[in-house]
Structure formats: C-alpha cells, structure tokens
Design a protein around this motif. Structure first.
Motif, PDB file in Angstrom:
ATOM      1  N   UNK A 138      -0.719   4.853   0.856  1.00  0.00           N
ATOM      2  CA  UNK A 138       0.324   6.040   1.215  1.00  0.00           C
ATOM      3  C   UNK A 138       1.069   6.062  -0.026  1.00  0.00           C
ATOM      4  N   UNK A 139       1.057   7.461  -0.318  1.00  0.00           N
ATOM      5  CA  UNK A 139       2.081   7.652  -1.558  1.00  0.00           C
ATOM      6  C   UNK A 139       3.023   8.787  -1.029  1.00  0.00           C
ATOM      7  N   UNK A 140       4.446   8.280  -1.405  1.00  0.00           N
ATOM      8  CA  UNK A 140       5.562   8.821  -0.905  1.00  0.00           C
ATOM      9  C   UNK A 140       6.287   9.771  -1.941  1.00  0.00           C
ATOM     10  N   UNK A 141       6.373  11.029  -2.130  1.00  0.00           N
ATOM     11  CA  UNK A 141       7.278  11.690  -3.155  1.00  0.00           C
ATOM     12  C   UNK A 141       8.808  11.593  -2.527  1.00  0.00           C
ATOM     13  N   UNK A 142       9.386  11.083  -3.691  1.00  0.00           N
ATOM     14  CA  UNK A 142      11.035  10.774  -3.370  1.00  0.00           C
ATOM     15  C   UNK A 142      11.412  12.324  -3.493  1.00  0.00           C
ATOM     16  N   UNK A 149       2.256  11.947  -8.018  1.00  0.00           N
ATOM     17  CA  UNK A 149       1.593  11.995  -6.841  1.00  0.00           C
ATOM     18  C   UNK A 149       0.059  11.973  -6.816  1.00  0.00           C
ATOM     19  N   UNK A 150      -0.310  13.125  -7.574  1.00  0.00           N
ATOM     20  CA  UNK A 150      -1.602  13.530  -7.872  1.00  0.00           C
ATOM     21  C   UNK A 150      -2.366  12.507  -8.595  1.00  0.00           C
ATOM     22  N   UNK A 204      -8.761   7.970   3.040  1.00  0.00           N
ATOM     23  CA  UNK A 204      -8.257   6.682   2.502  1.00  0.00           C
ATOM     24  C   UNK A 204      -6.981   6.734   1.704  1.00  0.00           C
ATOM     25  N   UNK A 205      -6.736   7.982   1.276  1.00  0.00           N
ATOM     26  CA  UNK A 205      -5.222   8.193   0.700  1.00  0.00           C
ATOM     27  C   UNK A 205      -4.154   9.039   1.432  1.00  0.00           C
ATOM     28  N   UNK A 206      -3.192   8.838   1.716  1.00  0.00           N
ATOM     29  CA  UNK A 206      -2.245  10.034   2.456  1.00  0.00           C
ATOM     30  C   UNK A 206      -1.139  10.147   1.412  1.00  0.00           C
ATOM     31  N   UNK A 207      -0.883  11.391   1.150  1.00  0.00           N
ATOM     32  CA  UNK A 207       0.283  11.991   0.454  1.00  0.00           C
ATOM     33  C   UNK A 207       1.342  12.688   1.218  1.00  0.00           C
ATOM     34  N   UNK A 208       2.674  12.190   1.415  1.00  0.00           N
ATOM     35  CA  UNK A 208       3.538  12.706   2.048  1.00  0.00           C
ATOM     36  C   UNK A 208       5.061  12.840   1.194  1.00  0.00           C
ATOM     37  N   UNK A 214       0.873  -1.048  -0.008  1.00  0.00           N
ATOM     38  CA  UNK A 214      -0.004  -0.029  -0.049  1.00  0.00           C
ATOM     39  C   UNK A 214       0.748   1.262  -0.139  1.00  0.00           C
ATOM     40  N   UNK A 215       2.186   1.127  -0.115  1.00  0.00           N
ATOM     41  CA  UNK A 215       3.260   2.247  -0.117  1.00  0.00           C
ATOM     42  C   UNK A 215       3.607   2.402  -1.385  1.00  0.00           C
ATOM     43  N   UNK A 216       3.259   3.585  -2.204  1.00  0.00           N
ATOM     44  CA  UNK A 216       3.474   3.720  -3.486  1.00  0.00           C
ATOM     45  C   UNK A 216       4.505   4.972  -3.688  1.00  0.00           C
ATOM     46  N   UNK A 217       5.545   4.745  -4.382  1.00  0.00           N
ATOM     47  CA  UNK A 217       6.711   5.917  -4.616  1.00  0.00           C
ATOM     48  C   UNK A 217       6.145   6.896  -5.531  1.00  0.00           C
ATOM     49  N   UNK A 218       6.425   8.008  -5.466  1.00  0.00           N
ATOM     50  CA  UNK A 218       6.090   9.016  -6.862  1.00  0.00           C
ATOM     51  C   UNK A 218       7.420   9.774  -6.905  1.00  0.00           C
ATOM     52  N   UNK A 219       7.581  10.052  -8.068  1.00  0.00           N
ATOM     53  CA  UNK A 219       8.658  10.814  -8.618  1.00  0.00           C
ATOM     54  C   UNK A 219       8.452  12.231  -8.598  1.00  0.00           C
TER      55      UNK A 219
END
Length: 252
Positions: free
Chosen positions: A225-229, A119-120, A198-202, A109-114
């Motif tokens: 959870x979306x994590x912006x690198x 992320x959006x 239901x979604x967290x972006x950090x 459930x943890x997704x990285x975003x560049x």
C-alpha cells in the motif's frame, strides 16, 4: 451569507452546523454529487461547477459573502489557492477546514509518498496497480516510465468527466471502476481480488475518505500500500475552532 467551498461529505456537516447557528449559507461544488450533498445539508444557494479565481471573486461580490469556509478535499490545492487569493483581494475572512486525520498503522508493506510522482515510482514494484487517487493526477501514473507495461486499474467517481479523462489517458474500460465511495472493508477486498491487484495507491484523505478501510483491506490481503501524504496546511482548523472565530470576526 457564508460561502462553504464544498464537494465532500465533510462540507455537509459544516453547512448543517452553520445553518443550526443561524447563518445563511451558500455552497459551491464542482461535481453534481457535491452539489447534491450541499442541498441536502440545507444550503440556501448552491453553485454547481468549477469556479476560477475571477469567477469566485464575482460570486463573492454578487452574493454579499461575508466569510469563506474552505471544506474542499485536502488535495484540492487549486481551488484552495484561488480562494485564499480571492479573500485577500476582498479582505474577507478565510477559514480552511481541517478534515480529521488518520493515524496510519505501522506496517512494512505500507509506504508513504510525498508526491504523486514518488507514488508512481514506488508502485513499479507491482504488476497490477489499483489506483484510488482520482483522475486529477492520473497522468502521473499513465506517463510514468517505471509503470510502462504495468496494468493500471483506476477507481473513480461515476461522473462523465472522470470517465472521459480515463479514456483520454488510455485506460481500458475494463480497468475502470466507477463507484461513489467511501467503500467498506469487504467491498475494497472484493475489488482488489477481482482485479488481482498487488499494489494499492491511495491518498491520506482522512477518515471521511474511507482511507482506513482501503488500507486495512489491502494489508490483510498481503498487498503493498502506497499512501500519498496530504499537503501541509498549518493554518487549517477544526469546525469546533472555526465556529466561535467566525462569530467574532463577523461582529467586528
């Protein structure tokens, strides 16, 4: 005089260490909170407010700055770029402080975003998106076609500029959480529950930014959870590396 580009809790440690080493220290921070941290750490001179490249050049000249340590947030790319250029222009030593990184857990459930745009797009899988990414890139989410009709809850600093930016971009007051972090695991969970996220972006902002607590609190609730690198900075250094290098260049 050493200039510390501040604004984060990390900068407090940098300033304190420099003072213990016997240096005179100036600090610059955009926010009142960052300026207060710098004063509490013992900075001899504190500039509060943004510094553009020309303003920064003038500050460096006027105060006889001999070196710059950039301890701004890992995502503060604008001031970092301006500082690098100003130091090149004046031929001053520049050091980019590296905030300790976090080893992110391996979890489906943890997704990285560049990027913020990516992320959006990833966040569109949810209906209530809890943003802990600040206001600088908030427009990436408020204007994303994939998020049209979704509820955006934003956690921001309790600063007038942050609140004004949220309202300017159409965030309803009831969806603004103005709080000074970092927040505990328990408080993060309480906020996620309160807004039925239901979604967290950090952002991958390191241990100082409380990212571990944000992520674990969300994963334990079954949220995505979306994590912006963070931007790549191969020349960044730890404080333990900067201090001896600073002494060497100032002795030349």
């Amino acid at each position: 005089m050493i200039l510390v580009l501040a604004g984060t809790a990390d900068a407090r440690g940098v300033i304190g260490t420099l003072k213990a080493e016997g240096y005179r220290v100036a600090a610059s921070a955009v926010s009142g909170y960052g300026a207060r941290l710098a004063r509490e750490a013992g900075a001899d001179l504190v500039h509060e407010g943004p510094l553009g490249e020309e303003d920064l050049l003038a500050f460096l000249k006027d105060h006889g700055v001999r070196a710059v340590i950039d301890a701004t947030h890992p995502f503060a790319t604008a001031i970092t770029g301006a500082a690098r250029q100003a130091c090149r222009t004046l031929e001053l030593p520049y050091f980019r402080y590296r905030r300790p990184e976090v080893k992110l857990p391996s979890h489906p459930a943890l997704l990285p975003a560049a990027s913020f745009d990516e992320a959006a797009a990833l966040a569109s899988r949810g209906q209530v998106i809890f943003l802990t990414t600040g206001t600088r890139h908030l427009e990436c989410f408020t204007t994303a076609p994939a998020l049209a009709g979704k509820r955006l809850v934003v956690r921001v600093l309790p600063e007038e500029t942050s609140l004004a930016r949220c309202r300017q971009l159409g965030i309803w007051p009831g969806d603004i959480v103005a709080i000074q972090g970092p927040c505990s695991y328990e408080l993060n969970q309480a906020l996620y529950r309160q807004f039925k996220a239901d979604v967290v972006v950090t952002k991958d902002s390191g241990t100082t930014g409380g990212v571990v607590e944000k992520i674990q609190a969300a994963l334990d609730l079954g949220l995505t959870v979306i994590v912006i690198r963070r931007p790549s900075e191969p020349d960044s250094l730890s404080l333990a590396e900067i201090i001896p290098m600073l002494g060497e260049v100032l002795e030349r």
